[in-house]
Design an enzyme around this catalytic site. Structure first.
Site, PDB file in Angstrom:
ATOM      1  N   GLN A  13       0.827  -1.205   0.000  1.00 13.47           N
ATOM      2  CA  GLN A  13       0.000   0.000   0.000  1.00 13.47           C
ATOM      3  C   GLN A  13       0.867   1.263   0.000  1.00 13.47           C
ATOM      4  O   GLN A  13       1.909   1.320   0.648  1.00 13.47           O
ATOM      5  CB  GLN A  13      -0.922   0.004   1.220  1.00 13.47           C
ATOM      6  CG  GLN A  13      -1.993  -1.065   1.128  1.00 13.47           C
ATOM      7  CD  GLN A  13      -3.017  -0.998   2.246  1.00 13.47           C
ATOM      8  OE1 GLN A  13      -3.457  -2.013   2.730  1.00 13.47           O
ATOM      9  NE2 GLN A  13      -3.405   0.191   2.638  1.00 13.47           N
ATOM     10  N   SER A  94       4.625  -6.269   2.723  1.00 11.47           N
ATOM     11  CA  SER A  94       3.314  -6.278   3.361  1.00 11.47           C
ATOM     12  C   SER A  94       2.283  -6.920   2.434  1.00 11.47           C
ATOM     13  O   SER A  94       2.388  -8.098   2.096  1.00 11.47           O
ATOM     14  CB  SER A  94       2.927  -4.856   3.780  1.00 11.47           C
ATOM     15  OG  SER A  94       1.734  -4.844   4.536  1.00 11.47           O
ATOM     16  N   LEU A  95       1.289  -6.149   1.971  1.00 13.87           N
ATOM     17  CA  LEU A  95       0.315  -6.673   1.024  1.00 13.87           C
ATOM     18  C   LEU A  95       0.987  -7.343  -0.174  1.00 13.87           C
ATOM     19  O   LEU A  95       0.510  -8.349  -0.703  1.00 13.87           O
ATOM     20  CB  LEU A  95      -0.585  -5.542   0.534  1.00 13.87           C
ATOM     21  CG  LEU A  95      -1.410  -5.867  -0.708  1.00 13.87           C
ATOM     22  CD1 LEU A  95      -2.531  -6.829  -0.360  1.00 13.87           C
ATOM     23  CD2 LEU A  95      -1.910  -4.615  -1.372  1.00 13.87           C
ATOM     24  N   ARG A 119      -8.964  -9.090   4.007  1.00 14.39           N
ATOM     25  CA  ARG A 119      -7.843  -8.613   4.820  1.00 14.39           C
ATOM     26  C   ARG A 119      -7.937  -7.107   5.022  1.00 14.39           C
ATOM     27  O   ARG A 119      -7.820  -6.596   6.144  1.00 14.39           O
ATOM     28  CB  ARG A 119      -6.524  -8.974   4.132  1.00 14.39           C
ATOM     29  CG  ARG A 119      -5.241  -8.581   4.859  1.00 14.39           C
ATOM     30  CD  ARG A 119      -4.044  -9.004   4.002  1.00 14.39           C
ATOM     31  NE  ARG A 119      -2.758  -8.773   4.650  1.00 14.39           N
ATOM     32  CZ  ARG A 119      -2.031  -7.661   4.513  1.00 14.39           C
ATOM     33  NH1 ARG A 119      -2.479  -6.662   3.767  1.00 14.39           N
ATOM     34  NH2 ARG A 119      -0.846  -7.549   5.117  1.00 14.39           N
ATOM     35  N   HIS A 203       0.328  -3.715  11.091  1.00 14.67           N
ATOM     36  CA  HIS A 203       1.465  -4.513  11.574  1.00 14.67           C
ATOM     37  C   HIS A 203       1.788  -4.261  13.045  1.00 14.67           C
ATOM     38  O   HIS A 203       2.936  -4.367  13.459  1.00 14.67           O
ATOM     39  CB  HIS A 203       2.696  -4.284  10.692  1.00 14.67           C
ATOM     40  CG  HIS A 203       2.468  -4.706   9.265  1.00 14.67           C
ATOM     41  ND1 HIS A 203       2.341  -6.026   8.895  1.00 14.67           N
ATOM     42  CD2 HIS A 203       2.301  -3.974   8.131  1.00 14.67           C
ATOM     43  CE1 HIS A 203       2.119  -6.091   7.586  1.00 14.67           C
ATOM     44  NE2 HIS A 203       2.079  -4.865   7.109  1.00 14.67           N
ATOM     45  N   GLN A 252       1.651 -12.261   9.733  1.00 17.16           N
ATOM     46  CA  GLN A 252       2.150 -11.065   9.057  1.00 17.16           C
ATOM     47  C   GLN A 252       1.287  -9.839   9.309  1.00 17.16           C
ATOM     48  O   GLN A 252       1.764  -8.707   9.316  1.00 17.16           O
ATOM     49  CB  GLN A 252       2.230 -11.365   7.547  1.00 17.16           C
ATOM     50  CG  GLN A 252       2.863 -10.291   6.707  1.00 17.16           C
ATOM     51  CD  GLN A 252       1.978  -9.876   5.547  1.00 17.16           C
ATOM     52  OE1 GLN A 252       0.772  -9.720   5.703  1.00 17.16           O
ATOM     53  NE2 GLN A 252       2.578  -9.686   4.397  1.00 17.16           N
TER      54      GLN A 252
END
Length: 314
Positions: A13, A94-95, A119, A203, A252
């Site tokens: 993102q 991340s994503l 998510r 996170h 994660q």
């Protein structure tokens, strides 16, 4: 053929913008075909949102996540269709780790679109808007930032969550605690410590409820062993067991992104060329801060795509 010196990395993102991929989509049917496939899953026209929507609309987490996944997968499909070399390793920020899993054959694209939409929705719902925050800290060593967060917590949550490159860390947590940590980092000599325009503290432990709600859906999905090793955010190592990969993708959500360690692992394992498979050049910029010897390519427009194809051919 596999290029042993080539790694693909997939952005998360923050790389999204209205109109992205428009130029390359004009000459590559694979781009819009992939968006059409995602739109069937989502129930709305993702390409129209991407090209004609408002920036605020594509910044909504539950839309940003499928949008970036689809962009990365579309570019990877085009790469393979044009005869691009297979990378020897992958990682995603991340994503972006979901994009890496799809492109490495761990799960089907349509399943991933559904999972990342959920998510995004669950991550946004986990913390009411305005009660969480994220901030970028520039110019401090990891341990100094961690100590500043510890001193600023005062019973709330604030922690280092994205280890992006040496001297560039993102912190997140409860809004007031992040504000205190910003001041503590400035007092410790940070060049910059500034809030980010993000709607949730990703996170952090505040995301654990989202992970627990998404876990049954991840557990129910079909995961396979990867065709290409993927270095995971949680521990900066590859994993071949599908059950272990599922556990990592749940964890994660509320664990830090160890991107510096992931990039170093890829390089240690032999990567000298890196392709950023998605919109923008965020990860290429971070790579240059981590190891300037690595050659970085972006492929989100026709010129850079064709140059990357030529440069990485085997």
């Amino acid at each position: 053929m596999t290029n042993a010196a080539l790694a693909f990395v997939f952005p998360g993102q923050g790389s999204q913008k209205v109109g992205m991929l428009s130029e390359i989509a004009q000459e590559a049917s694979e781009i819009q075909a992939t968006f059409a496939e995602a739109s069937e899953v989502l129930g709305y026209d993702l390409w129209d949102l991407c090209q004609n929507g408002e920036q605020e609309a594509i910044n909504l987490t539950q839309r940003t996540q499928p949008l970036l996944l689809t962009s990365s997968v579309a570019l990877y499909r085009l790469w393979r269709a044009r005869g691009g070399a297979l990378p020897a390793r992958m990682a995603g920020h991340s994503l972006g780790e979901w994009s890496a899993l799809v492109c490495s054959g761990v799960l089907a694209f349509r399943d991933a679109v559904h999972l990342v939409r959920e998510r995004g929705r669950l991550m946004q719902e986990a913390v009411p808007v305005g009660t969480g925050a994220m901030a970028a800290v520039i110019g401090l060593e990891d341990g100094v930032v961690e100590a500043a967060c510890a001193s600023a917590a005062d019973g709330e949550v604030v922690a280092a969550v994205n280890y992006n490159s040496p001297g560039q860390i993102v912190i997140a947590g409860n809004s007031a605690a992040v504000a205190r940590a910003i001041e503590a980092c400035k007092a410790a000599g940070a060049k910059k410590a500034m809030p980010l325009p993000v709607s949730a503290p990703f996170h952090t432990e505040l995301m654990r409820p989202a992970a627990e709600k998404l876990a049954p859906q991840i557990e129910a999905a079909e995961f396979n062993a990867p065709d290409i090793p993927v270095v995971h955010n949680v521990h900066a190592e590859p994993e071949s067991d599908p059950a272990a990969i599922k556990a990592l993708m749940i964890e994660q959500i509320y664990r830090p992104v160890r991107w510096t360690a992931c990039t170093k692992k890829i390089i240690t394992d032999g990567a000298t060329q890196l392709v950023e498979c998605g919109p923008g050049k965020v990860l290429a910029g971070l790579t240059k801060r981590i190891d300037r010897s690595v050659t970085c390519h972006s492929i989100d427009n026709p010129g850079s795509f064709n140059e990357a194809l030529r440069s990485t051919a085997v």
